[in-house]
Write an enzyme that holds these catalytic residues in place. Structure first.
Site: not given
Ligand code: PEP
Length: 250
Positions: A9, A11, A167
């Protein structure tokens, strides 16, 4: 039985140059054999670039969100049909940042899930508790509520072609990864919930863990019975880090 999926992801990160470099690196790295599938989720403007670079490769791509409406007066939004035109196979729904920053409710998330499914996209449904909820002993009830909002709309059959990502919000972008035991406990809870309705769908459902996954902790996480891969934010933006996660799969 269930193949590991390593999903990146991105973002709101990227530029033409960065996308070229990242995808070229991932394409080169994905030539070595692996037990993992790989997928990337760039911001909307880079989907065309992802599509032209990844077409015909083993790497899938998808979007970070979609609007449930087919078209119309929804300034700033993107429909499922548009994502399909750019070759997306997957779409994230209900990422915690969408829920907390942009106010998407469980119902909004369910609407997006239904639209994704109906249009042939694979929805990756993100669920997870905040630190406050965990400390208040509410982890399971929060995850259950988030899943139920979708299950009530599509039934267990709607997950035959979907992915769930657990998550914990406190682990996203914080460097504070859930321990493999903490993650496995909630993954097993999620799978049991599906198993109580349909053993076969539960058995084949991919449940990803997300929250500060990196090359050093991925192997331990993915070794757990109910952890079928990772939804990776920060570490998916660097070729070596993302490939280290992919290559951590046994
Ligand atoms: C995410 O963007 O869903 C995520 C888990 O980010 P990170 O791996 O940076 O914690």
């Amino acid at each position: 039985m269930r193949k590991i999926l390593v999903a990146g992801n991105w973002k709101m990160h990227g530029s033409h140059a960065m996308v070229s470099e990242l995808l070229e690196g991932l394409l080169a790295g994905s030539e070595s054999p692996s037990n993992a599938d790989m997928a990337v989720f760039p911001p909307f403007p880079y989907l065309a670039q992802a599509s032209s670079m990844l077409e015909g490769s083993s790497i899938s791509w998808g979007a970070q969100n979609l609007n449930p409406a087919p078209k119309g007066a929804h300034t700033g939004e993107v429909s499922a049909a548009m994502l399909l035109e750019f070759g997306c196979s997957h779409v994230l729904v209900g990422h915690s940042e969408r829920r907390s920053i942009y106010g998407e409710t469980d119902e909004d998330v369910a609407d997006r899930f239904v639209t994704a499914l109906e249009s042939g996209l694979v929805p990756v449904l993100c669920v997870g508790e905040t630190l406050e909820q965990r400390e208040g002993g509410e982890t399971e009830s929060v995850v259950q509520r988030q899943l139920d909002a979708v299950l009530n709309r599509v039934g267990v059959g709607g997950f035959e072609r979907a992915v769930v990502a657990y998550e914990p919000v406190w682990a996203i972008g914080t460097g504070q990864t859930a321990t493999p035991e903490q993650a496995q406990e909630i993954h097993a809870f999620i799978r049991d919930k599906f198993a109580s309705q349909d053993d076969i769908i539960a058995g084949q459902l991919r449940i990803l863990y997300g929250g500060s996954v990196n090359g050093s902790n991925a192997a331990d996480l993915f070794a757990r019975e109910d952890i079928d891969g990772g939804l990776v934010g920060g570490a998916s933006l660097k070729v070596d880090d993302f490939l280290a996660i992919r290559n951590a799969v046994g």
